[in-house]
Design an enzyme around this catalytic site. Structure first.
Site, PDB file in Angstrom:
ATOM      1  N   ASP A   9       3.043   4.033  -2.544  1.00 44.71           N
ATOM      2  CA  ASP A   9       1.812   3.373  -2.658  1.00 44.71           C
ATOM      3  C   ASP A   9       0.997   3.598  -4.102  1.00 44.71           C
ATOM      4  O   ASP A   9       1.284   4.664  -4.638  1.00 44.71           O
ATOM      5  CB  ASP A   9       0.936   3.664  -1.479  1.00 44.71           C
ATOM      6  CG  ASP A   9      -0.402   3.051  -1.723  1.00 44.71           C
ATOM      7  OD1 ASP A   9      -0.333   1.761  -1.783  1.00 44.71           O
ATOM      8  OD2 ASP A   9      -1.476   3.716  -1.584  1.00 44.71           O
ATOM      9  N   GLY A  44       0.045  -3.558  -1.911  1.00 49.20           N
ATOM     10  CA  GLY A  44      -0.373  -5.052  -1.757  1.00 49.20           C
ATOM     11  C   GLY A  44      -0.696  -5.794  -2.652  1.00 49.20           C
ATOM     12  O   GLY A  44      -0.915  -6.885  -2.518  1.00 49.20           O
ATOM     13  N   LYS A 196       5.276  -3.163   4.935  1.00 44.25           N
ATOM     14  CA  LYS A 196       6.139  -2.438   3.989  1.00 44.25           C
ATOM     15  C   LYS A 196       7.193  -1.992   4.135  1.00 44.25           C
ATOM     16  O   LYS A 196       8.361  -1.803   3.688  1.00 44.25           O
ATOM     17  CB  LYS A 196       5.196  -1.218   3.245  1.00 44.25           C
ATOM     18  CG  LYS A 196       4.072  -1.809   2.293  1.00 44.25           C
ATOM     19  CD  LYS A 196       3.156  -0.586   1.604  1.00 44.25           C
ATOM     20  CE  LYS A 196       2.003  -1.044   0.868  1.00 44.25           C
ATOM     21  NZ  LYS A 196       1.471   0.059   0.323  1.00 44.25           N
ATOM     22  N   ASP A 219      -1.537   6.201   1.701  1.00 51.03           N
ATOM     23  CA  ASP A 219      -2.884   6.859   2.108  1.00 51.03           C
ATOM     24  C   ASP A 219      -3.759   5.764   2.955  1.00 51.03           C
ATOM     25  O   ASP A 219      -4.650   6.284   3.394  1.00 51.03           O
ATOM     26  CB  ASP A 219      -3.825   7.300   0.771  1.00 51.03           C
ATOM     27  CG  ASP A 219      -4.403   5.950   0.271  1.00 51.03           C
ATOM     28  OD1 ASP A 219      -5.553   5.765  -0.061  1.00 51.03           O
ATOM     29  OD2 ASP A 219      -3.412   5.241  -0.079  1.00 51.03           O
TER      30      ASP A 219
END
Length: 272
Positions: A9, A44, A196, A219
């Site tokens: 991420d 994202g 994901k 996170d």
């Protein structure tokens, strides 16, 4: 090697509070790529919003990947080939917009390198533009500008309000769309089954990599699926509590080079 694919991420994970990839973390990730490990940036963000980080980590040189829109698109950085893609229909996007207006949420989507929105001055639309380093374009009618299938509709509101209405907002859609929060002020609307983990699994299979050979760092709420999927799911110290509870291990925070810390334990020659 025990791990052959590492999913990262970005915001709150790969990047610190100053929105930077530190030298220590960058060096650790370059080193594991030299060892033959593949890196996938899993975010994202829209695909163009990951270009700077892909360049910093030399993903083109080391044949890495971008998993954007929370998994609605996976791209090979070197060949520019789309490995996997799943979009919202125009009709689905319009229904998401109508529902957003019922809850007074700002609404946006993406066209190439541009954010399309009626709410160009919304504070969280501005945050999205800044994070991704892409321009905003005001449209008079969001629904009228939808001509082709899109990867994602992103909705924004005050964090406390978004948390309070999230479940009610989702009810009419049942299991027909993937809808969840990423940041506290964002609600993501994507095609059914998009997250994901699902796209990471498709990528791993295409590379002949087993699930237990995947490592994932995150996170936020939208990282939970890939952290649960991975052979080693790692939550940052600064992660939301729900992610920390489901991870295999909790590392140091994004301001303490938590990625490099774990890599130094798992790969010979990686320094922390």
């Amino acid at each position: 090697m025990k791990y052959k694919l590492i999913a990262l991420d970005l915001d709150g994970t790969l990047k610190n509070s100053n929105n930077e990839i530190t030298e220590k973390t960058k060096n650790a990730l370059i080193k594991v790529q030299e060892l033959g490990v593949k890196i996938v940036l899993a975010s994202g963000r829209p695909t163009p919003g990951l270009r700077h980080e892909a360049n910093e980590l030399e993903l083109e040189k080391y044949e890495g990947y971008i998993l954007s829109f929370n998994g609605a698109r996976v791209v090979d950085v070197k060949t520019k080939e789309t490995i996997y893609e799943q979009t919202l229909t125009v009709e689905e996007a319009k229904k998401a917009y109508d529902r957003a207006k019922e809850f007074n949420l700002a609404c946006m989507t993406y066209s190439q390198d541009t954010i399309l929105t009626e709410d160009i001055d919304d504070e969280y639309v501005c945050v999205e533009a800044k994070i991704n380093d892409i321009e905003k374009q005001k449209v008079e009618s969001f629904k009228a500008c939808l001509k082709d299938p899109i990867h994602k509709v992103l909705l924004t509101g005050k964090p406390d309000y978004v948390a309070s209405i999230e479940e009610e907002f989702k009810q009419p859609f049942g299991d027909t769309l993937s809808i969840y929060r990423s940041a506290p002020f964002f609600i993501e609307v994507m095609a059914q089954g998009i997250d994901k983990a699902a796209s990471l699994d498709r990528l791993a299979q295409s590379l002949g990599i087993k699930q237990e050979e995947v490592m994932a760092f995150g996170d936020g709420f939208n990282d939970l699926s890939m952290i649960e999927y991975a052979g080693l799911g790692v939550a940052m110290e600064n992660a939301v509590e729900g992610v920390k509870q489901r991870a295999n291990v909790i590392t140091k925070s994004n301001d303490e080079d938590g990625i490099a810390y774990i890599l130094s334990q798992e790969f010979e020659g990686v320094e922390y």
